[in-house]
Design a protein around this motif. Structure first.
Motif, PDB file in Angstrom:
ATOM      1  N   ALA A  64      12.910   6.456 -74.183  1.00 28.50           N
ATOM      2  CA  ALA A  64      12.820   7.876 -74.538  1.00 28.50           C
ATOM      3  C   ALA A  64      13.811   8.703 -73.729  1.00 28.50           C
ATOM      4  O   ALA A  64      14.437   9.641 -74.248  1.00 28.50           O
ATOM      5  CB  ALA A  64      11.393   8.378 -74.310  1.00 28.50           C
ATOM      6  N   GLY A  65      13.976   8.348 -72.454  1.00 27.03           N
ATOM      7  CA  GLY A  65      14.946   9.045 -71.616  1.00 27.03           C
ATOM      8  C   GLY A  65      16.367   8.842 -72.097  1.00 27.03           C
ATOM      9  O   GLY A  65      17.184   9.783 -72.083  1.00 27.03           O
TER      10      GLY A  65
ATOM     11  N   ASP B 280      14.482  -5.016 -75.384  1.00 28.71           N
ATOM     12  CA  ASP B 280      13.076  -5.393 -75.249  1.00 28.71           C
ATOM     13  C   ASP B 280      12.609  -5.310 -73.805  1.00 28.71           C
ATOM     14  O   ASP B 280      11.408  -5.183 -73.543  1.00 28.71           O
ATOM     15  CB  ASP B 280      12.865  -6.826 -75.764  1.00 28.71           C
ATOM     16  CG  ASP B 280      13.097  -6.928 -77.262  1.00 28.71           C
ATOM     17  OD1 ASP B 280      12.974  -5.894 -77.948  1.00 28.71           O
ATOM     18  OD2 ASP B 280      13.401  -8.025 -77.746  1.00 28.71           O
ATOM     19  N   ARG B 281      13.554  -5.393 -72.878  1.00 28.67           N
ATOM     20  CA  ARG B 281      13.183  -5.381 -71.454  1.00 28.67           C
ATOM     21  C   ARG B 281      13.083  -3.962 -70.895  1.00 28.67           C
ATOM     22  O   ARG B 281      12.759  -3.803 -69.711  1.00 28.67           O
ATOM     23  CB  ARG B 281      14.206  -6.192 -70.659  1.00 28.67           C
ATOM     24  CG  ARG B 281      14.237  -7.669 -71.054  1.00 28.67           C
ATOM     25  CD  ARG B 281      15.120  -8.478 -70.119  1.00 28.67           C
ATOM     26  NE  ARG B 281      16.532  -8.174 -70.289  1.00 28.67           N
ATOM     27  CZ  ARG B 281      17.325  -8.801 -71.156  1.00 28.67           C
ATOM     28  NH1 ARG B 281      16.824  -9.729 -71.956  1.00 28.67           N
ATOM     29  NH2 ARG B 281      18.604  -8.495 -71.236  1.00 28.67           N
ATOM     30  N   LEU B 282      13.385  -2.966 -71.714  1.00 26.14           N
ATOM     31  CA  LEU B 282      13.320  -1.584 -71.258  1.00 26.14           C
ATOM     32  C   LEU B 282      11.956  -0.978 -71.573  1.00 26.14           C
ATOM     33  O   LEU B 282      11.426  -1.158 -72.678  1.00 26.14           O
ATOM     34  CB  LEU B 282      14.415  -0.747 -71.919  1.00 26.14           C
ATOM     35  CG  LEU B 282      15.860  -1.166 -71.638  1.00 26.14           C
ATOM     36  CD1 LEU B 282      16.821  -0.250 -72.378  1.00 26.14           C
ATOM     37  CD2 LEU B 282      16.149  -1.149 -70.148  1.00 26.14           C
ATOM     38  N   ALA B 283      11.395  -0.251 -70.618  1.00 27.26           N
ATOM     39  CA  ALA B 283      10.108   0.411 -70.822  1.00 27.26           C
ATOM     40  C   ALA B 283      10.263   1.564 -71.802  1.00 27.26           C
ATOM     41  O   ALA B 283      11.353   2.128 -71.961  1.00 27.26           O
ATOM     42  CB  ALA B 283       9.561   0.917 -69.489  1.00 27.26           C
TER      43      ALA B 283
ATOM     44  N   PHE C 167      15.057   3.820 -82.509  1.00 25.69           N
ATOM     45  CA  PHE C 167      14.671   2.693 -83.355  1.00 25.69           C
ATOM     46  C   PHE C 167      13.896   1.650 -82.559  1.00 25.69           C
ATOM     47  O   PHE C 167      12.875   1.125 -83.030  1.00 25.69           O
ATOM     48  CB  PHE C 167      15.916   2.068 -83.992  1.00 25.69           C
ATOM     49  CG  PHE C 167      15.638   0.786 -84.732  1.00 25.69           C
ATOM     50  CD1 PHE C 167      14.751   0.762 -85.791  1.00 25.69           C
ATOM     51  CD2 PHE C 167      16.267  -0.393 -84.354  1.00 25.69           C
ATOM     52  CE1 PHE C 167      14.491  -0.423 -86.480  1.00 25.69           C
ATOM     53  CE2 PHE C 167      16.019  -1.575 -85.037  1.00 25.69           C
ATOM     54  CZ  PHE C 167      15.130  -1.594 -86.095  1.00 25.69           C
ATOM     55  N   GLN C 168      14.356   1.354 -81.341  1.00 30.74           N
ATOM     56  CA  GLN C 168      13.646   0.380 -80.518  1.00 30.74           C
ATOM     57  C   GLN C 168      12.219   0.851 -80.224  1.00 30.74           C
ATOM     58  O   GLN C 168      11.282   0.040 -80.200  1.00 30.74           O
ATOM     59  CB  GLN C 168      14.413   0.152 -79.215  1.00 30.74           C
ATOM     60  CG  GLN C 168      13.774  -0.853 -78.262  1.00 30.74           C
ATOM     61  CD  GLN C 168      13.740  -2.260 -78.821  1.00 30.74           C
ATOM     62  OE1 GLN C 168      14.473  -2.580 -79.767  1.00 30.74           O
ATOM     63  NE2 GLN C 168      12.902  -3.114 -78.250  1.00 30.74           N
ATOM     64  N   LEU C 169      12.051   2.143 -80.009  1.00 31.42           N
ATOM     65  CA  LEU C 169      10.707   2.685 -79.791  1.00 31.42           C
ATOM     66  C   LEU C 169       9.829   2.502 -81.026  1.00 31.42           C
ATOM     67  O   LEU C 169       8.618   2.275 -80.912  1.00 31.42           O
ATOM     68  CB  LEU C 169      10.789   4.166 -79.436  1.00 31.42           C
ATOM     69  CG  LEU C 169      11.266   4.521 -78.027  1.00 31.42           C
ATOM     70  CD1 LEU C 169      11.548   6.017 -77.917  1.00 31.42           C
ATOM     71  CD2 LEU C 169      10.229   4.088 -76.989  1.00 31.42           C
TER      72      LEU C 169
ATOM     73  N   ARG D 253       5.845  -0.396 -84.542  1.00 33.43           N
ATOM     74  CA  ARG D 253       5.120   0.259 -85.635  1.00 33.43           C
ATOM     75  C   ARG D 253       5.703  -0.097 -86.993  1.00 33.43           C
ATOM     76  O   ARG D 253       4.965  -0.236 -87.976  1.00 33.43           O
ATOM     77  CB  ARG D 253       5.141   1.772 -85.434  1.00 33.43           C
ATOM     78  CG  ARG D 253       4.331   2.235 -84.223  1.00 33.43           C
ATOM     79  CD  ARG D 253       4.252   3.743 -84.155  1.00 33.43           C
ATOM     80  NE  ARG D 253       3.463   4.180 -83.005  1.00 33.43           N
ATOM     81  CZ  ARG D 253       3.187   5.445 -82.716  1.00 33.43           C
ATOM     82  NH1 ARG D 253       3.657   6.414 -83.509  1.00 33.43           N
ATOM     83  NH2 ARG D 253       2.465   5.760 -81.666  1.00 33.43           N
ATOM     84  N   ILE D 254       7.027  -0.250 -87.054  1.00 33.97           N
ATOM     85  CA  ILE D 254       7.651  -0.638 -88.323  1.00 33.97           C
ATOM     86  C   ILE D 254       7.198  -2.033 -88.719  1.00 33.97           C
ATOM     87  O   ILE D 254       6.837  -2.284 -89.879  1.00 33.97           O
ATOM     88  CB  ILE D 254       9.183  -0.557 -88.225  1.00 33.97           C
ATOM     89  CG1 ILE D 254       9.636   0.880 -87.995  1.00 33.97           C
ATOM     90  CG2 ILE D 254       9.833  -1.117 -89.490  1.00 33.97           C
ATOM     91  CD1 ILE D 254      11.125   1.014 -87.730  1.00 33.97           C
ATOM     92  N   ARG D 255       7.209  -2.967 -87.762  1.00 39.51           N
ATOM     93  CA  ARG D 255       6.742  -4.325 -88.048  1.00 39.51           C
ATOM     94  C   ARG D 255       5.293  -4.307 -88.516  1.00 39.51           C
ATOM     95  O   ARG D 255       4.924  -4.998 -89.478  1.00 39.51           O
ATOM     96  CB  ARG D 255       6.867  -5.205 -86.806  1.00 39.51           C
ATOM     97  CG  ARG D 255       8.275  -5.556 -86.388  1.00 39.51           C
ATOM     98  CD  ARG D 255       8.244  -6.699 -85.378  1.00 39.51           C
ATOM     99  NE  ARG D 255       9.514  -6.842 -84.702  1.00 39.51           N
ATOM    100  CZ  ARG D 255       9.754  -6.436 -83.470  1.00 39.51           C
ATOM    101  NH1 ARG D 255       8.801  -5.846 -82.768  1.00 39.51           N
ATOM    102  NH2 ARG D 255      10.938  -6.614 -82.922  1.00 39.51           N
TER     103      ARG D 255
END
Length: 450
Positions: free
Chosen positions: A239-240, A231-234, A284-286, A290-292
């Motif tokens: 994506a990188g 959650d702390r990652l931009a 998945f984190q990205l 949207r899934i929620r």
């Protein structure tokens, strides 16, 4: 020290990811939803693999996608087992912490997990082995019965490995809390070492050590997901990570020593599955917000929960249904001339939508019949027996080994009468581990599958 770590983890998790229902087990709509999606992908993949026909020597039941060059790149999309274990790690960590906070011991957690996973497996082994024996007595060729048993048993590797990694959850959570970076790095070093030895010696059997190391490592990634580390990652960083992981996977497979087909990398597991898992985790984190949002907009939480409560039943029974339908197709071909298109031909592809619909409908009916073995599983008060006793550590370890061995027997020897009987004995023993009396209030256990 542990309480301090948990408070620090809790502060780092976003509010929407940390809501707790009355069960005490934190639910996350995105995790629950993706688990159902992954289960559906497993069903579709296995359904598409079914190739049935009549050859010069008689009926043929084969994997229609095996040895197809074009399937290698496709496998990067349909090989979803790493993400399956990641979301399992997410749920396992939150489940174990919830039980631990209410006074449960590691042994109680493990026995509860064994009970939850073994009950539906016992029903499967009994019904499938009995059916195959009946078919043999009815005159079905022994070779075809053996192939059917082999195909039905193939997906059971997941149950055996999941039992093993579930039994180690309390220990792996402790390692995660004490050394969140060092623990996965140590496992990664072990995975790489096993691969190096296997590739340098040419002894494939060495690679099966990674059946444990690879999936324990991927489970640790799920722990980090549950703790909010991602959650702390931009978003550009995520994506990188996904892009770099896929690029590394391309180097390992195209220029390196590993096959491009990720299903081949499953047997035995290789470091490629870890790299793919990192990419799937980042993607998945990205997608989680949207899934929620989709779950809330569609009010899909209830149907997702309905399927989730029956997930192991779906997984265990979808392959027997597919093999059974293939057998019925052969019978219909012999009796009324039902056409059986050559696998991968135009006619075969054209018939796949109908095949998937029929197979899904039959799986749904079978799951409704057998899900009671999963849903009525009530762990004995947090792992305790109904006599008010809690399991001892030694007996729990023996029970876990027995459960894994019960599955391994079927994977190695198939669903023959003797292996099936031995498997049932081992699975039954796993659920009846000796216990020792304790004086503590009962702990209520959620029935949700991690």
């Amino acid at each position: 020290m542990t309480d301090t770590l948990e408070r620090q983890h809790a502060r780092s998790i976003r509010p929407e990811a940390s809501t707790r229902p009355r069960t005490g087990v934190r639910r996350d709509a995105s995790v629950d939803a993706i688990r159902v999606v992954l289960l559906g992908m497993v069903f579709v993949l296995h359904a598409m693999m079914v190739g049935v026909g009549v050859g010069p020597d008689g009926p043929v039941l084969e994997n229609a996608l095996e040895h197809q060059a074009w399937f290698g790149p496709v496998s990067w999309v349909v090989q979803i087992m790493p993400l399956f274990f990641i979301v399992g790690g997410f749920s396992s960590l939150t489940h174990w912490r919830s039980m631990r906070a209410r006074g449960a011991t590691p042994a109680e957690y493990v026995v509860a997990r064994i009970e939850r996973l073994v009950r539906p497996a016992v029903a499967l082994v009994a019904v499938v082995s009995g059916s195959l024996v009946a078919l043999s007595l009815a005159g079905m060729p022994a070779e075809l019965v053996g192939i059917a048993g082999f195909r039905i048993g193939q997906p059971l590797w997941f149950l055996g490995v999941y039992l093993a990694v579930s039994a180690l959850v309390p220990a792996m959570v402790r390692a995660h809390e004490r050394a969140p970076v060092l623990a996965p790095l140590a496992l990664f070093a072990g995975v790489v070492a096993v691969d190096v030895v296997r590739l340098s010696t040419g002894v494939d059997a060495i690679g099966f050590v990674n059946l444990l190391l690879v999936w324990l490592l991927v489970q640790q990634l799920g722990f980090h997901l549950a703790d909010g580390a991602l959650d702390r990652l931009a978003r550009p960083t995520l994506a990188g990570i996904a892009g770099a992981s896929l690029a590394l996977l391309a180097v390992l497979t195209v220029a390196g020593p590993y096959p491009v087909d990720m299903l081949v990398n499953l047997n035995p597991p290789t470091v490629c599955l870890v790299v793919l898992g990192v990419a799937q985790l980042a993607l998945f984190q990205l997608a989680r917000p949207r899934i929620r949002a989709w779950v809330e907009r569609r009010d899909a939480a209830r149907p997702i929960s309905f399927v989730g409560e029956r997930a192991m039943t779906v997984y265990l029974w979808h392959m027997p249904v597919l093999v059974g339908l293939a057998g019925l197709a052969l019978i219909a071909n012999a009796a009324v001339g039902l056409p059986l298109p050559e696998p991968l031909s135009f006619g075969w592809w054209a018939s796949r939508p109908l095949w998937l619909v029929v197979a899904a409908a039959v799986v749904a009916i079978v799951v409704l019949v057998f899900s009671r073995f999963e849903r009525t599983s009530r762990p004995r008060a947090g792992g305790r027996s109904t006599r008010g006793a809690a399991p001892g550590n030694g007996a729990t370890a023996i029970a876990a080994v027995s459960a894994v061995a019960g599955v391994a027997v079927l994977l190695v020897a198939g669903f023959g009468p003797l292996p099936a009987f031995l498997s049932l004995v081992l699975l039954w023993f796993a659920r009846r581990a000796p216990s020792r009396p304790v004086r503590r209030p009962a702990v209520r256990v959620s029935r949700a599958i991690p």
